[in-house]
Structure formats: C-alpha cells, structure tokens
Design an enzyme around this catalytic site. Structure first.
Site, PDB file in Angstrom:
ATOM      1  N   SER A 154      -8.214  12.739 -12.489  1.00 26.96           N
ATOM      2  CA  SER A 154      -7.958  13.640 -11.262  1.00 26.96           C
ATOM      3  C   SER A 154      -7.015  12.472 -10.728  1.00 26.96           C
ATOM      4  O   SER A 154      -5.528  11.516 -11.200  1.00 26.96           O
ATOM      5  CB  SER A 154      -9.116  13.070 -10.008  1.00 26.96           C
ATOM      6  OG  SER A 154      -8.943  13.858  -9.263  1.00 26.96           O
ATOM      7  N   ASP A 219     -12.625  24.311 -12.285  1.00 30.16           N
ATOM      8  CA  ASP A 219     -12.317  23.267 -11.270  1.00 30.16           C
ATOM      9  C   ASP A 219     -11.928  23.771 -10.602  1.00 30.16           C
ATOM     10  O   ASP A 219     -10.578  24.401  -9.859  1.00 30.16           O
ATOM     11  CB  ASP A 219     -11.282  21.953 -12.401  1.00 30.16           C
ATOM     12  CG  ASP A 219     -11.325  21.140 -11.295  1.00 30.16           C
ATOM     13  OD1 ASP A 219     -10.747  20.573  -9.762  1.00 30.16           O
ATOM     14  OD2 ASP A 219     -11.138  19.514 -11.813  1.00 30.16           O
ATOM     15  N   HIS A 248     -14.780  19.208 -12.149  1.00 26.31           N
ATOM     16  CA  HIS A 248     -13.584  18.316 -11.242  1.00 26.31           C
ATOM     17  C   HIS A 248     -14.553  17.515 -11.944  1.00 26.31           C
ATOM     18  O   HIS A 248     -14.450  16.602 -12.041  1.00 26.31           O
ATOM     19  CB  HIS A 248     -13.449  18.355 -10.146  1.00 26.31           C
ATOM     20  CG  HIS A 248     -12.661  17.694  -9.464  1.00 26.31           C
ATOM     21  ND1 HIS A 248     -11.051  17.165 -10.416  1.00 26.31           N
ATOM     22  CD2 HIS A 248     -11.790  15.652  -9.022  1.00 26.31           C
ATOM     23  CE1 HIS A 248     -10.242  16.445  -9.621  1.00 26.31           C
ATOM     24  NE2 HIS A 248     -11.033  15.879  -9.205  1.00 26.31           N
TER      25      HIS A 248
END
Length: 411
Positions: A154, A219, A248
């Site tokens: 991320s 996601d 995610h």
C-alpha cells in the site's frame, strides 16, 4: 486548493495505530526487546537469537524501530515496508511466516510516528526511514543490494520505489496493493499535481530490476487499476498476481499469495548478476535491431575491427565508425543511395536503396585502397550520386587507352 489536496493525501497516507500495539524495553544485557500491548508477551523470547530489535537513527533526526528476523538457510533478504494502518506489533507473526515459507531473512521497520518510532509521519520522513534501515542492513548484517528484495505494501510502495530507483543492482521489488500516487487514490486523476505525494507513477520507470505486482481485484481502497498500470510501466515486469476477490488487507490469506511469492523468490535466487546483465544486453540489442540505427535506420557495418559503431549524432542520424580503413565513410549526414559495396573492408548490408548505374550492382567506395573493382566500371554515371566519403560532390571517370582511371574533382 493545493494545500487542501496535500492535507487530504497525507490523511490517506498516514494513519498509525493509536495507541501503538507494542513498546520497547531494554534487557539487563543491553539488548532491546518488544513487548506486546495486548498480551504482554515479549519478543524475542529469552534465548531466541533469530530476532533482533533495533533502533536506527535517520538523517532527519528521528529514531526508527526495526525488527530483523534471521533465517540460517536464506540467501536473500526482504526489506518490508508496511501499509498505513499497521505497526510492527501487528506484523511480527506475518514476518515469521514469510521468513519460514520464503526462506529469506526479513527486516521490517516502523515509519517515523508509527509504533515505537519517534517523530511525525511524512513523505520525506519515510524516505529517510527506509534509507537508514538499508544502511543498517549494509553495515550491521552485510547485506548488499544484489541480495536484497524490497517489499512495499500500500503506502509502503512509496518508500520502496524511492529506494529502488536509487539502487541499480537491486535483486527485485514486490509491490503489494501499490499506489500510483496519493492523489490518484483519492481523486482518480490522470495528471500530476505539485502537491501530490508518493509519485510512484514516475519512479517505477527508474527501477532496473524485476518487479512483481500483487493486487486484489476487489480492492476498495486502492483500485486494481493502480497495480495494473504499475506493472505495465515497469522496465522488467514479472508475472503479476491478480487475486480474484481479494481486498486491500486480506491478500495474505489466499493460497496463491504465498505460492506466487515463493516462486518469485526462487527465480530471484537463481538469477545471478551475470545472467541479468546478459538478458539486459539481449533486450537492448533486440530493441536496436527492431528500430534500426539512428533516424535513417541504417544497418550497422559489418567491419571486423568495429562491430559496434556508435551512433552519437543527435539530429542527422550519422553512424560514426572508428575503424581506420572506414574512417569518414559514415561521417556525412546524407543517406547514400546504394545497394552494396564490393570493397572487402566494407560489406554493405543492402539497406541504402537502388544504384544509379544500370550496369553496376555495387556501391563504389573510392577511399578504400582495395577497391580495384570500383575502377572497372564503364559507366560514368555510376559516380554521379553524392558520395558520403569525405564530402566529395562528384566523381568523373576518364578512360585512357585500355586502362581506367578515376579523377576526383573537389566541389
């Protein structure tokens, strides 16, 4: 407006757990240990030498907490940059699983303002954090960039690509739910703002090692299109892993995650620097052959003394050869109109077009001393084209008796 976007992007990027899920304590022997806030368990346990807890000082004055997990059977080291809502206390179990299943050493760290690290989180602080941890790996554990794989999850893809763009001999990069940039996550824009953070869309182009992209198709925080575009923009993309139905923060629970990641690690372990360089040169050679040489797409001369001439003319497309016998043959900026060359020291590759003389099938290079065959042509029009040899404009053929001589008049 720009400050508002920058503030929103920072809010997305940095969301440290509050309170932290662990704190550091010093043992009687002077070593550091981490104590979990939920279970009061300590790691490493007494007598466990496989985990080192360290504090690293950055160039911006912050002190960053880091865990180093040692695997005696490992050849590669994984430098893990976590996501925006986690700290080391939540990730230590995952680190142990990755260390065992991937057979790697692993270094994880907290950004400034996360966990037991001091300071406040910011984009440039995270850059300083990962640089300090990498320096620690070099000095304390002897890990070079040739044996290092960077892993960014991320927002961790930001510092990961920042460091990867500066290490030309890095072994590999893993982007787990990576972002194109901070504002592109919030606003889905396709252009660049001066206030944007983590411009991965630009830094991915500078990474010179294999890049594995892992992303979930469902996601809802960072759209799958981010990972897909990062993979397409990588110079050396590895086969990506698109986890169908993955979100995610749950990709680790899918069996394909560890299987694909393990295969990537094995491929990186079996790839030597020599084989990587060979592959890169093959790709460059293939690309040059497909595009031709310079703007005129001239083929390279097959000269044994200079098999790889340099095309260093920026505008005219000249191919300058360093061979003494051919010096000047390619020094002009005009495209010669010929088919071949009978001169043994310059074998043309049939890329220059049709000859102007109907009775002659060769391109006559008058500067070559062995070009006796060039003097036997009976057609004066054969030398009427603009020669590229030394800038002469016209060659006139004169015949005296049974012998043929060539007189060159300067233009």
């Amino acid at each position: 407006m720009g400050c508002m976007f920058s503030h929103l992007a920072a809010k997305f990027a940095f969301f440290p757990p509050s309170p932290p899920t662990y704190h550091l304590t010093k043992n009687p022997d002077g070593k550091l240990s981490a104590v979990s806030a939920s279970s009061s368990s300590t790691f490493p346990a007494a007598g466990d030498s496989s985990i080192d807890v360290r504090v690293v000082k950055t160039r911006r004055g912050n002190k960053v907490a880091a865990f180093y997990l040692r695997n005696p059977n490992a050849r590669l080291t994984l430098l893990y940059s976590h996501g925006n809502a986690a700290d080391l206390g939540q990730l230590v179990d995952l680190f142990v699983q990755l260390k065992v299943n991937l057979r790697v050493n692993l270094m994880g760290y907290d950004y400034s303002g996360y966990g037991a690290s001091t300071g406040k989180p910011s984009e440039y602080d995270t850059y300083a954090d990962i640089e300090a941890v990498y320096e620690c790996l070099q000095t304390e554990y002897g890990v070079g960039q040739e044996d290092l794989i960077l892993y960014g999850q991320s927002v961790g893809s930001g510092p990961t690509l920042h460091l990867a763009s500066k290490l030309p001999r890095l072994r590999g990069v893993v982007l787990h739910s990576g972002i194109l940039s901070g504002l592109r996550v919030l606003c889905h824009v396709k252009f660049k703002f001066c206030c944007d953070i983590y411009s991965n869309v630009n830094k991915i182009k500078k990474v010179k090692c294999p890049v594995l992209v892992i992303h979930g198709t469902e996601d809802d925080v960072v759209n799958w299109l981010h990972g897909n575009r990062l993979w397409k923009m990588a110079k050396e993309p590895y086969e990506p892993l698109w986890i169908k139905g993955g979100g995610h923060c749950n990709l680790e629970i899918y069996p394909d995650y560890i299987r694909h990641l393990y295969r990537f690690m094995q491929d990186m372990e079996n790839t030597t620097t020599k084989s990587r360089l060979k592959k890169i040169w093959q790709e460059i050679r293939r690309r040059d052959e497909s595009k031709g040489c310079c703007s005129f797409k001239l083929c390279r001369p097959k000269c044994p003394s200079c098999p790889k001439p340099s095309c260093d003319c920026g505008e005219c497309g000249c191919c300058k050869c360093e061979c003494p016998s051919l010096k000047g043959c390619f020094s002009c900026c005009k495209k010669p109109s010929c088919v071949g060359c009978c001169c043994p020291k310059f074998k043309c590759c049939n890329c220059f077009g049709k000859p102007t003389c109907p009775k002659c099938s060769c391109w006559k290079c008058l500067k070559c001393s062995e070009s006796e065959c060039c003097r036997s042509c009976c057609c004066a029009g054969c030398f009427s084209w603009l020669c590229c040899c030394g800038g002469r404009k016209r060659k006139e053929l004169k015949t005296r008796g049974g012998d043929t001589t060539v007189a060159k008049s300067e233009g």
